[in-house]
Design a protein around this motif. Structure first.
Motif, PDB file in Angstrom:
ATOM      1  N   ALA A  32      -4.622   8.019  -4.504  1.00  0.00           N
ATOM      2  CA  ALA A  32      -4.642   8.743  -3.245  1.00  0.00           C
ATOM      3  C   ALA A  32      -3.275   9.480  -3.295  1.00  0.00           C
ATOM      4  O   ALA A  32      -3.195  10.892  -3.061  1.00  0.00           O
ATOM      5  CB  ALA A  32      -4.479   8.015  -1.983  1.00  0.00           C
ATOM      6  N   GLY A  33      -2.028   8.949  -3.772  1.00  0.00           N
ATOM      7  CA  GLY A  33      -0.791   9.631  -4.095  1.00  0.00           C
ATOM      8  C   GLY A  33      -0.997  10.581  -4.958  1.00  0.00           C
ATOM      9  O   GLY A  33      -0.389  11.742  -4.884  1.00  0.00           O
ATOM     10  N   GLN A  34      -1.564  10.388  -6.152  1.00  0.00           N
ATOM     11  CA  GLN A  34      -1.784  11.450  -7.102  1.00  0.00           C
ATOM     12  C   GLN A  34      -2.571  12.593  -6.720  1.00  0.00           C
ATOM     13  O   GLN A  34      -2.314  13.731  -6.953  1.00  0.00           O
ATOM     14  CB  GLN A  34      -2.647  10.537  -8.437  1.00  0.00           C
ATOM     15  N   LEU A  35      -3.514  12.443  -5.790  1.00  0.00           N
ATOM     16  CA  LEU A  35      -3.920  13.405  -5.373  1.00  0.00           C
ATOM     17  C   LEU A  35      -3.469  14.356  -4.630  1.00  0.00           C
ATOM     18  O   LEU A  35      -3.670  15.782  -4.454  1.00  0.00           O
ATOM     19  CB  LEU A  35      -5.652  12.924  -4.429  1.00  0.00           C
ATOM     20  N   ILE A  70       0.814  -1.167   0.000  1.00  0.00           N
ATOM     21  CA  ILE A  70      -0.045   0.101   0.050  1.00  0.00           C
ATOM     22  C   ILE A  70       1.017   1.171   0.052  1.00  0.00           C
ATOM     23  O   ILE A  70       0.702   2.178  -0.778  1.00  0.00           O
ATOM     24  CB  ILE A  70      -1.127  -0.024   1.259  1.00  0.00           C
ATOM     25  N   PHE A  71       1.739   1.287   0.749  1.00  0.00           N
ATOM     26  CA  PHE A  71       2.803   2.333   0.994  1.00  0.00           C
ATOM     27  C   PHE A  71       3.724   2.707  -0.339  1.00  0.00           C
ATOM     28  O   PHE A  71       3.854   3.812  -0.726  1.00  0.00           O
ATOM     29  CB  PHE A  71       3.835   2.356   2.002  1.00  0.00           C
ATOM     30  N   LEU A  72       4.031   1.463  -1.012  1.00  0.00           N
ATOM     31  CA  LEU A  72       4.623   1.499  -2.335  1.00  0.00           C
ATOM     32  C   LEU A  72       3.963   2.131  -3.254  1.00  0.00           C
ATOM     33  O   LEU A  72       4.415   3.004  -4.035  1.00  0.00           O
ATOM     34  CB  LEU A  72       4.916   0.145  -2.754  1.00  0.00           C
ATOM     35  N   PHE A  73       2.506   1.697  -3.499  1.00  0.00           N
ATOM     36  CA  PHE A  73       2.161   2.346  -4.570  1.00  0.00           C
ATOM     37  C   PHE A  73       1.342   3.790  -4.241  1.00  0.00           C
ATOM     38  O   PHE A  73       1.184   4.473  -5.060  1.00  0.00           O
ATOM     39  CB  PHE A  73       0.768   1.355  -4.796  1.00  0.00           C
ATOM     40  N   PHE A  74       1.083   4.197  -2.924  1.00  0.00           N
ATOM     41  CA  PHE A  74       0.905   5.417  -2.664  1.00  0.00           C
ATOM     42  C   PHE A  74       2.066   6.306  -2.959  1.00  0.00           C
ATOM     43  O   PHE A  74       2.151   7.372  -3.594  1.00  0.00           O
ATOM     44  CB  PHE A  74       0.724   5.690  -1.035  1.00  0.00           C
ATOM     45  N   LEU A  75       3.587   5.962  -2.768  1.00  0.00           N
ATOM     46  CA  LEU A  75       4.782   6.691  -3.013  1.00  0.00           C
ATOM     47  C   LEU A  75       4.670   6.486  -4.456  1.00  0.00           C
ATOM     48  O   LEU A  75       5.218   7.994  -5.165  1.00  0.00           O
ATOM     49  CB  LEU A  75       5.744   5.801  -2.265  1.00  0.00           C
ATOM     50  N   ASN A  76       4.388   5.688  -5.106  1.00  0.00           N
ATOM     51  CA  ASN A  76       4.617   5.629  -6.897  1.00  0.00           C
ATOM     52  C   ASN A  76       3.291   6.849  -7.301  1.00  0.00           C
ATOM     53  O   ASN A  76       3.816   7.476  -8.406  1.00  0.00           O
ATOM     54  CB  ASN A  76       4.281   4.476  -7.311  1.00  0.00           C
ATOM     55  N   GLY A  77       2.417   6.928  -6.647  1.00  0.00           N
ATOM     56  CA  GLY A  77       1.470   7.766  -7.031  1.00  0.00           C
ATOM     57  C   GLY A  77       1.836   9.203  -6.959  1.00  0.00           C
ATOM     58  O   GLY A  77       1.530  10.325  -7.520  1.00  0.00           O
ATOM     59  N   VAL A  78       2.555   9.421  -5.694  1.00  0.00           N
ATOM     60  CA  VAL A  78       3.119  10.733  -5.322  1.00  0.00           C
ATOM     61  C   VAL A  78       4.193  11.035  -6.486  1.00  0.00           C
ATOM     62  O   VAL A  78       4.364  12.373  -6.933  1.00  0.00           O
ATOM     63  CB  VAL A  78       3.846  10.674  -3.917  1.00  0.00           C
ATOM     64  N   LEU A 125       3.190  16.755  -1.538  1.00  0.00           N
ATOM     65  CA  LEU A 125       4.012  15.940  -1.173  1.00  0.00           C
ATOM     66  C   LEU A 125       5.212  15.526  -2.143  1.00  0.00           C
ATOM     67  O   LEU A 125       6.471  15.035  -1.630  1.00  0.00           O
ATOM     68  CB  LEU A 125       3.427  14.227  -0.674  1.00  0.00           C
ATOM     69  N   ARG A 126       4.971  15.862  -3.518  1.00  0.00           N
ATOM     70  CA  ARG A 126       5.922  15.471  -4.435  1.00  0.00           C
ATOM     71  C   ARG A 126       7.170  16.139  -4.133  1.00  0.00           C
ATOM     72  O   ARG A 126       8.200  15.659  -4.387  1.00  0.00           O
ATOM     73  CB  ARG A 126       5.486  15.688  -5.736  1.00  0.00           C
ATOM     74  N   PRO A 127       7.370  17.618  -4.155  1.00  0.00           N
ATOM     75  CA  PRO A 127       8.365  18.220  -3.750  1.00  0.00           C
ATOM     76  C   PRO A 127       9.390  17.716  -2.550  1.00  0.00           C
ATOM     77  O   PRO A 127      10.556  17.588  -2.689  1.00  0.00           O
ATOM     78  CB  PRO A 127       8.012  19.615  -3.241  1.00  0.00           C
ATOM     79  N   TRP A 128       8.717  17.121  -1.522  1.00  0.00           N
ATOM     80  CA  TRP A 128       9.400  16.410  -0.491  1.00  0.00           C
ATOM     81  C   TRP A 128      10.078  15.076  -1.170  1.00  0.00           C
ATOM     82  O   TRP A 128      11.076  14.910  -0.578  1.00  0.00           O
ATOM     83  CB  TRP A 128       8.441  16.297   0.739  1.00  0.00           C
ATOM     84  N   VAL A 129       9.508  14.434  -1.612  1.00  0.00           N
ATOM     85  CA  VAL A 129       9.742  13.273  -2.091  1.00  0.00           C
ATOM     86  C   VAL A 129      11.056  13.353  -3.034  1.00  0.00           C
ATOM     87  O   VAL A 129      12.120  12.623  -2.971  1.00  0.00           O
ATOM     88  CB  VAL A 129       8.979  12.523  -2.863  1.00  0.00           C
ATOM     89  N   LEU A 130      11.040  14.611  -4.015  1.00  0.00           N
ATOM     90  CA  LEU A 130      12.236  14.545  -4.987  1.00  0.00           C
ATOM     91  C   LEU A 130      13.330  15.331  -4.171  1.00  0.00           C
ATOM     92  O   LEU A 130      14.263  15.285  -4.528  1.00  0.00           O
ATOM     93  CB  LEU A 130      11.470  15.804  -5.850  1.00  0.00           C
TER      94      LEU A 130
END
Length: 322
Positions: free
Chosen positions: A176-179, A43-51, A184-189
């Protein structure tokens, strides 16, 4: 020496995961706990992929329809048919669930990080690689299970419970990650190293739990040296046909050399990041481990092969390979 043999650090991690599952598989009362941890990791992996997957870049890059369309058709069309052919060829020689793993390999989307990294190292179109990876993985979340159900016949009959698991464990976290991508994407990058570590840890957990169940079910007693050799030979054939076919298709379409390189790695690589969670979602644990064997071997081999091919392509800039 090790960096030449294993140019991607995730390759020895996968080796170690399979070895650990073979020597110390999850048993007894620990199984439900491990499966719960694996589900949470997926679940976390796919959320992260969505982000992480850039929605706006995909929409922008679709305008390069010749490259992106050919990558989509090659990844889910030609490769799916190759997987189906490999299943048919190995079915008389291997256990049915292991042969089915070749079809499962064929319907998976491309990798994200490694295809982009290989394309960059080879002098490919990096922006187009990012878009291709995002487009293929966005499509694959929904398209891969549908393709498998279509091509696998009775073996791929996806029941209502499996559909619900795909939706709740894969699709809902992904979208959910896409939404929340905007926030969150700036933090992930900004924390790519940490995100990659969490990403690969989640994959390793899913592989460990799935392969543990296969070990407990007696996978090493079911496979002898001849059958393992058949798996390696089939994977080697798939690698040569997939990489050779992607390069040839780029030439037939008269793509610019950087775009041709992007098609090569985006089209021919296959993702264990989607494969391991999807297998755990579609199949019972004991079957999932057996089905994963071909994609595990293919994934490790493609990383090594790509790391050898990419510098050679860069060194031959301006030379069209036919």
């Amino acid at each position: 020496m090790l960096s030449r043999i294993f140019p991607d650090r995730f390759v020895p991690v996968l080796f170690a995961t399979v070895l650990l599952a073979s020597l110390l598989p999850v048993r007894g009362a620990a199984v439900p706990i491990a499966q719960g941890v694996s589900t949470a990791a997926i679940i976390f992996l796919f959320f992260l992929n969505g982000v992480r997957l850039p929605r706006h870049e995909v929409l922008h890059g679709i305008r390069h329809w010749k490259l992106q369309g050919s990558a989509l058709a090659f990844c889910f069309g030609f490769m799916a048919l190759l997987g189906l052919a490999a299943q048919a060829a190995t079915a008389p020689l291997l256990p049915a669930t292991l042969a089915l793993g070749f079809l499962f390999l064929g319907i998976l989307p491309s990798t994200v990080q490694s295809a982009t990294a290989a394309s960059s190292l080879a002098g490919g179109n990096v922006a187009a690689s990012v878009v291709a990876a995002a487009l293929l993985n966005l499509s694959g979340v929904a398209l891969s299970p549908l393709l498998f159900a279509l091509l696998a016949g009775s073996a791929g009959d996806i029941h209502g419970e499996a559909v619900l698991r795909i939706v709740s464990i894969l699709l809902v976290p992904f979208f959910a990650g896409q939404l929340v991508q905007r926030w969150l994407r700036p933090w992930v990058l900004a924390h790519r190293g940490l995100a990659t570590f969490m990403d690969r840890t989640a994959i390793a957990i899913a592989v460990y739990v799935a392969f543990s169940a296969a070990v407990v079910a007696g996978i090493w007693g079911l496979l002898d040296g001849r059958e393992i050799a058949i798996v390696f030979a089939a994977v080697a054939s798939l690698l040569s046909l997939s990489f050779g076919g992607a390069w040839a298709l780029g030439g037939l379409l008269k793509l610019a050399r950087p775009d041709r390189i992007t098609l090569l790695f985006s089209g021919a690589q296959k993702s264990i990041a989607v494969g391991a969670p999807l297998a755990a979602t579609l199949f019972p644990p004991a079957i999932a481990g057996m089905v994963l064997v071909p994609i595990l071997v293919y994934h490790m081999a493609q990383l090594i092969l790509s790391a050898w091919i990419a510098p050679a392509l860069r060194s031959r800039q301006g030379v069209v390979l036919e």
